[in-house]
Design an enzyme around this catalytic site. Structure first.
Site, PDB file in Angstrom:
ATOM      1  N   THR A  12      36.436  27.965  47.455  1.00  0.00           N
ATOM      2  CA  THR A  12      35.133  27.286  47.509  1.00  0.00           C
ATOM      3  C   THR A  12      35.185  25.989  48.312  1.00  0.00           C
ATOM      4  O   THR A  12      34.226  25.640  48.990  1.00  0.00           O
ATOM      5  CB  THR A  12      34.654  26.976  46.068  1.00  0.00           C
ATOM      6  OG1 THR A  12      34.490  28.219  45.399  1.00  0.00           O
ATOM      7  CG2 THR A  12      33.350  26.220  46.047  1.00  0.00           C
ATOM      8  N   ASP A  56      38.584  34.213  49.847  1.00  0.00           N
ATOM      9  CA  ASP A  56      38.224  33.943  48.464  1.00  0.00           C
ATOM     10  C   ASP A  56      39.474  34.352  47.669  1.00  0.00           C
ATOM     11  O   ASP A  56      40.045  35.424  47.889  1.00  0.00           O
ATOM     12  CB  ASP A  56      37.039  34.821  48.073  1.00  0.00           C
ATOM     13  CG  ASP A  56      36.519  34.507  46.683  1.00  0.00           C
ATOM     14  OD1 ASP A  56      35.342  34.177  46.552  1.00  0.00           O
ATOM     15  OD2 ASP A  56      37.309  34.628  45.707  1.00  0.00           O
ATOM     16  N   SER A  57      39.897  33.520  46.741  1.00  0.00           N
ATOM     17  CA  SER A  57      41.196  33.763  46.101  1.00  0.00           C
ATOM     18  C   SER A  57      41.208  34.987  45.203  1.00  0.00           C
ATOM     19  O   SER A  57      42.271  35.393  44.724  1.00  0.00           O
ATOM     20  CB  SER A  57      41.664  32.534  45.331  1.00  0.00           C
ATOM     21  OG  SER A  57      40.982  32.406  44.116  1.00  0.00           O
ATOM     22  N   SER A  58      40.053  35.607  44.994  1.00  0.00           N
ATOM     23  CA  SER A  58      40.054  36.864  44.229  1.00  0.00           C
ATOM     24  C   SER A  58      40.752  37.961  45.026  1.00  0.00           C
ATOM     25  O   SER A  58      41.116  39.002  44.477  1.00  0.00           O
ATOM     26  CB  SER A  58      38.627  37.279  43.877  1.00  0.00           C
ATOM     27  OG  SER A  58      38.068  36.256  43.078  1.00  0.00           O
ATOM     28  N   ASP A  89      39.830  30.562  41.400  1.00  0.00           N
ATOM     29  CA  ASP A  89      39.859  31.768  40.560  1.00  0.00           C
ATOM     30  C   ASP A  89      41.280  32.241  40.239  1.00  0.00           C
ATOM     31  O   ASP A  89      41.571  32.614  39.108  1.00  0.00           O
ATOM     32  CB  ASP A  89      39.088  32.914  41.232  1.00  0.00           C
ATOM     33  CG  ASP A  89      37.580  32.704  41.188  1.00  0.00           C
ATOM     34  OD1 ASP A  89      37.131  31.780  40.474  1.00  0.00           O
ATOM     35  OD2 ASP A  89      36.853  33.458  41.874  1.00  0.00           O
ATOM     36  N   GLN A 274      46.687  36.265  22.277  1.00  0.00           N
ATOM     37  CA  GLN A 274      45.337  36.086  22.796  1.00  0.00           C
ATOM     38  C   GLN A 274      44.858  34.655  22.566  1.00  0.00           C
ATOM     39  O   GLN A 274      43.869  34.225  23.163  1.00  0.00           O
ATOM     40  CB  GLN A 274      44.380  37.066  22.113  1.00  0.00           C
ATOM     41  CG  GLN A 274      44.622  38.499  22.516  1.00  0.00           C
ATOM     42  CD  GLN A 274      43.760  39.489  21.750  1.00  0.00           C
ATOM     43  OE1 GLN A 274      42.728  39.143  21.189  1.00  0.00           O
ATOM     44  NE2 GLN A 274      44.187  40.728  21.711  1.00  0.00           N
ATOM     45  N   CYS A 275      45.529  33.922  21.671  1.00  0.00           N
ATOM     46  CA  CYS A 275      45.162  32.517  21.443  1.00  0.00           C
ATOM     47  C   CYS A 275      45.678  31.698  22.613  1.00  0.00           C
ATOM     48  O   CYS A 275      46.802  31.909  23.063  1.00  0.00           O
ATOM     49  CB  CYS A 275      45.819  31.968  20.175  1.00  0.00           C
ATOM     50  SG  CYS A 275      45.335  32.820  18.689  1.00  0.00           S
TER      51      CYS A 275
HETATM   52  N1  ASP Z   1      35.762  32.430  44.232  1.00  0.00           N
HETATM   53  C1  ASP Z   1      36.353  31.167  44.604  1.00  0.00           C
HETATM   54  C2  ASP Z   1      37.819  31.417  44.919  1.00  0.00           C
HETATM   55  O1  ASP Z   1      38.617  31.507  44.020  1.00  0.00           O
HETATM   56  C3  ASP Z   1      36.195  30.167  43.521  1.00  0.00           C
HETATM   57  C4  ASP Z   1      36.747  28.792  43.808  1.00  0.00           C
HETATM   58  O2  ASP Z   1      37.325  28.517  44.823  1.00  0.00           O
HETATM   59  O3  ASP Z   1      36.542  27.904  42.972  1.00  0.00           O
HETATM   60  O4  ASP Z   1      38.188  31.544  46.057  1.00  0.00           O
END
Ligand code: ASP
Length: 338
Positions: A12, A56-58, A89, A274-275
């Site tokens: 972002t 985008d890091s996804s 992300d 999960q905690c």
């Molecule tokens: N979708 C974006 C990413 O991870 C979110 C971010 O940068 O905050 O690339």
């Protein structure tokens, strides 16, 4: 003069609105530079390395972790520190992975990004970037102040492999639920030295391979045998078992048998909770006793991000099953408290 390498992967921080689709897409580093004229006023020599493509890091992938680690390794002697601009992300995964890949790190590798693009008026990007650079440049007695892979976000410095992205909206996007922060930025930059790793004695080593053939099994009341078997019978090499509380699962016979069979077939099963806070304590309750007896590995208080990247890393180093099990339960880079 202090030299910092800025590695721009995307996220972002450098995104702009696509005029056709209205979605946020990564843009080149020039527009970051234009929006932060303060960079020119810092008393450091900055060099920028942009990844191609920026992303985008996804879309992050172990191959890109390898590229990042290789870049840091090959240019290690030229710079005092490294700042990686990265989407939030998957930042905690990249930070965890890099902490394992870069063995005997004696220089700061600081990941940062932002929740709002750098071109927006209320952006959090400028402060994150400028302070990350200051931390990467910081020295004490001629040595780096923070010889670790860290995440800097919203005035706090976290150990990378202890971090999680916990909020997709607030500027305070990250937390380190089981380890104190390493520094806090206010009027002063306050470092909490007791929590920072000591500088290593040995030379930097880089290990680039990963085995990402890992399944994830998250427990929930009423989980079906079919759903469990879809993971335990699949051809994965390891399973991260996300359990209740301090590492507990159902004691249903069919479930215990599924796990036993998976272990008999050579799969490593790592139990994490999960905690977000606290640690796995195998054998504390009856509902984890059988897990302990069959050889399920304790992930103690590791984050999911650290657990999965540590497994990927260890399983690719040619270790035996027993060695991977032993190393999973030890702190290699400060990622767990056993
Ligand atoms: N979708 C974006 C990413 O991870 C979110 C971010 O940068 O905050 O690339």
């Amino acid at each position: 003069m202090t030299k910092i390498l800025i590695i721009y992967t995307g996220g972002t921080i450098g995104m702009v609105n696509d005029t056709e689709t209205g979605t946020l897409i990564p843009f080149n580093f020039k527009q970051i530079q234009q929006n932060v004229p303060e960079l020119a006023r810092l008393n450091y020599e900055l060099e920028v390395h942009s990844f191609d493509p920026i992303m985008d890091s996804s879309n992050m992938h172990p191959d890109i972790w390898a590229e990042l680690a290789k870049l840091i390794f090959t240019r290690y002697d030229e710079f005092d520190g490294f700042v990686i601009l990265h989407g939030s992300d998957t930042m905690a995964y990249t930070a965890s992975a890099l902490s394992f890949m870069l063995q005997n790190l004696s220089k700061p590798v600081i990941l940062t990004g932002s929740q709002l693009p750098i071109g927006q008026i209320r952006t959090d990007a400028k402060e994150n970037l400028i302070t990350a650079l200051e931390i990467a440049a910081m020295k004490e007695h001629g040595r780096a102040k923070v010889p670790e892979v860290c995440i800097y976000f919203d005035s706090q410095l976290f150990r990378g492999n202890r971090s999680i992205k916990y909020n997709s909206e607030k500027f305070e996007a990250f937390r380190s639920p089981n380890y104190p922060i390493l520094a806090e930025a206010g009027v002063h930059l306050n470092f909490f030295n007791n929590y920072i790793l000591p500088p290593p004695e040995k030379e930097l080593q880089v290990l680039l391979d990963f085995n990402s053939n890992i399944g994830v099994l998250k427990m929930y009341p009423g989980i079906s045998q079919q759903a469990v078997m879809a993971i335990t019978h699949s051809p994965v090499d390891a399973i991260v078992l996300e359990t209740f509380g301090s590492g507990n699962t159902t004691t249903a016979e069919w479930f215990i048998n599924c796990l036993k069979e998976a272990i008999a077939n050579g799969k490593i099963i790592v139990d994490i909770s999960q905690c977000q806070r606290g640690s796995v304590e195998l054998g504390k309750y009856e509902t984890s006793k059988q897990l302990q007896e069959m050889g399920v590995v304790s992930g103690y208080d590791m984050t999911f991000e650290a657990t999965i990247t540590k497994l990927m890393y260890l399983m690719a180093q040619g270790h035996s099953y027993e060695e991977v099990v032993k190393l999973m339960e030890q702190s290699l880079r400060g990622e767990l408290t056993a």
